[in-house]
Scaffold this active site. Structure first.
Site, PDB file in Angstrom:
ATOM      1  N   ARG A  84       0.832  -1.202   0.000  1.00 37.20           N
ATOM      2  CA  ARG A  84       0.000   0.000   0.000  1.00 37.20           C
ATOM      3  C   ARG A  84       0.864   1.248   0.000  1.00 37.20           C
ATOM      4  O   ARG A  84       0.520   2.251  -0.641  1.00 37.20           O
ATOM      5  CB  ARG A  84      -0.912  -0.001   1.232  1.00 37.20           C
ATOM      6  CG  ARG A  84      -1.673   1.301   1.395  1.00 37.20           C
ATOM      7  CD  ARG A  84      -2.640   1.256   2.558  1.00 37.20           C
ATOM      8  NE  ARG A  84      -3.663   0.258   2.325  1.00 37.20           N
ATOM      9  CZ  ARG A  84      -4.425  -0.269   3.272  1.00 37.20           C
ATOM     10  NH1 ARG A  84      -4.251   0.108   4.521  1.00 37.20           N
ATOM     11  NH2 ARG A  84      -5.346  -1.151   2.976  1.00 37.20           N
ATOM     12  N   ASN A 126     -13.374  13.431   1.638  1.00 30.02           N
ATOM     13  CA  ASN A 126     -13.984  12.137   1.360  1.00 30.02           C
ATOM     14  C   ASN A 126     -15.492  12.283   1.507  1.00 30.02           C
ATOM     15  O   ASN A 126     -15.977  13.146   2.227  1.00 30.02           O
ATOM     16  CB  ASN A 126     -13.478  11.075   2.350  1.00 30.02           C
ATOM     17  CG  ASN A 126     -14.036   9.692   2.025  1.00 30.02           C
ATOM     18  OD1 ASN A 126     -14.115   9.287   0.856  1.00 30.02           O
ATOM     19  ND2 ASN A 126     -14.437   8.957   3.052  1.00 30.02           N
ATOM     20  N   HIS A 128     -18.843   9.936   2.525  1.00 30.73           N
ATOM     21  CA  HIS A 128     -19.198   8.661   3.149  1.00 30.73           C
ATOM     22  C   HIS A 128     -20.725   8.534   3.187  1.00 30.73           C
ATOM     23  O   HIS A 128     -21.414   9.481   3.584  1.00 30.73           O
ATOM     24  CB  HIS A 128     -18.618   8.586   4.571  1.00 30.73           C
ATOM     25  CG  HIS A 128     -18.900   7.279   5.239  1.00 30.73           C
ATOM     26  ND1 HIS A 128     -18.153   6.152   4.996  1.00 30.73           N
ATOM     27  CD2 HIS A 128     -19.860   6.901   6.120  1.00 30.73           C
ATOM     28  CE1 HIS A 128     -18.631   5.140   5.700  1.00 30.73           C
ATOM     29  NE2 HIS A 128     -19.666   5.570   6.387  1.00 30.73           N
ATOM     30  N   ASP A 160      -8.448  12.491   7.952  1.00 28.85           N
ATOM     31  CA  ASP A 160      -7.307  12.515   8.857  1.00 28.85           C
ATOM     32  C   ASP A 160      -6.757  11.095   8.991  1.00 28.85           C
ATOM     33  O   ASP A 160      -7.060  10.237   8.160  1.00 28.85           O
ATOM     34  CB  ASP A 160      -7.661  13.163  10.203  1.00 28.85           C
ATOM     35  CG  ASP A 160      -8.677  12.356  11.005  1.00 28.85           C
ATOM     36  OD1 ASP A 160      -9.001  11.206  10.611  1.00 28.85           O
ATOM     37  OD2 ASP A 160      -9.142  12.864  12.041  1.00 28.85           O
TER      38      ASP A 160
END
Lengths: 235, 235
Positions: A84, A126, A128, A160
């Protein structure tokens, strides 16, 4: 106080709000949130320029959407990276090469690593599909249905170091109906996602978001009359 | 399937929906939710009779509200009991002596013990000042403000053996404003509490709530024309 710390002023530099915000959109799937951003940019509702759509899955519809609108896109297939960290290194490099100021995760199905977050402190958004802090993680809509809530929704937040945790910019609520399926609830939430994500990017582009601890304040636009000096002193 | 189990039909017996629902309200403090229930009952909006207001604190305003409206009230001071179990035993005894069908926790500041819940299976409602499962426990409004959510709210739910966890009847959402204090947000949520709690009691009284697992279904009222036989077979 520097950017990236709690309490940081994440408003764009006043000298830059004259120009369009350079954004990068990261997507993995069908790309409907990407589409809502493309549409908002094309319609002039969001003063931004999509510098790159970065996709980690070769067959994702998001890539086709970008191409159809003449938006630069790049495939960074996570399966071709041994870790990753190396994948994220490449993603960060692409975003930096393109001069991206704000990173928008839009159905991106990889967790972002701490170095990625550190490379764009308070500069990653982001979306969600739940009213955080309820139902973080995968399948927020299904979790909401299974829990039996009457009100579901979606959240745009800064990213974060903890998953689905950063300061919240906008939320929208939708009613859960007795006969909702995961599909029908997902569709109703998605309609709100398509409304609030471009709105959050617009506020960022206009220099109107300010993080204070866990709180995102929406401040007045910079003064008019051509002057973009910010009337509010930085902390 | 018997009452009290998951999937239980918690609708009132069809033969009883002719009569008013016998409720007991448990309160510890100022009793504004109690007041909203009293008002709704007095106005005929909820077909219920408040058999007793039970209060665990001698000085609580809730007691005065009950007296002012001629509603029977009883003080059961938890400090005079050596254990929660013995306190709850007394509370259950009072409720049963009064023939209470549905227990309404309205700002009751004691956790109810498992034997209490078992004595009124699927027959205890609670109101919580947050959009559960977000912010269970004390001070849901303050938790919401500190977390930085944009949408807060309240929840009426059945009480099960876990705190703030049982099946949800109604939720209401309110916007969180940038300049909200705990007081201003609490007031805005309270206005919704005063709307949805009587509404939930009304639905229960009309025999329209059905628990299926974690889900509360709101079913059609029993057939009209004076017949209250329930057209939907019990499971």
């Amino acid at each position: 106080m520097s950017e990236g710390e709690p309490g940081a002023d994440v408003r764009r530099d006043a000298n830059r709000t004259m120009s369009k915000l350079a954004i990068g959109v990261l997507a993995s799937g069908s790309g409907t949130n990407l589409q809502s951003i493309i549409d908002a940019v094309e319609a002039g509702r969001v003063p931004a320029e999509i510098r790159v759509v970065l996709c980690n899955r070769p067959g994702a519809r998001a890539l086709g959407r970008a191409k159809a609108h003449g938006v630069p896109c790049e495939l960074v297939d996570h399966k071709t990276f041994p870790s990753r960290e190396l994948f994220d290194e490449r993603v960060v490099a692409v975003l930096q090469e393109r001069g991206v100021e704000l990173v928008c995760l839009a159905g991106f199905d990889r967790l972002v690593s701490p170095p990625f977050v550190a490379a764009f402190p308070n500069r990653i958004l982001n979306i969600h599909p739940a009213l955080l802090p309820s139902f973080p993680g995968l399948h927020g809509q299904r979790q909401a249905l299974e829990y039996g809530v009457r009100i579901a929704g979606c959240t745009v937040h800064f990213v974060d170091q903890k998953t689905d945790h950063g300061p919240i910019v906008i939320q929208a609520a939708v009613a859960v109906l007795d006969d909702d399926t995961t599909e029908s609830l997902t569709a109703r939430i998605l309609a709100e996602e398509h409304r609030i994500y471009p709105e959050a990017i617009r506020l960022y582009a206009e220099g109107r978001l300010r993080i204070e601890g866990r709180h995102v304040r929406i401040v007045d636009p910079p003064a008019g009359n051509g002057s973009l000096a910010n009337p509010t002193p930085r902390c």
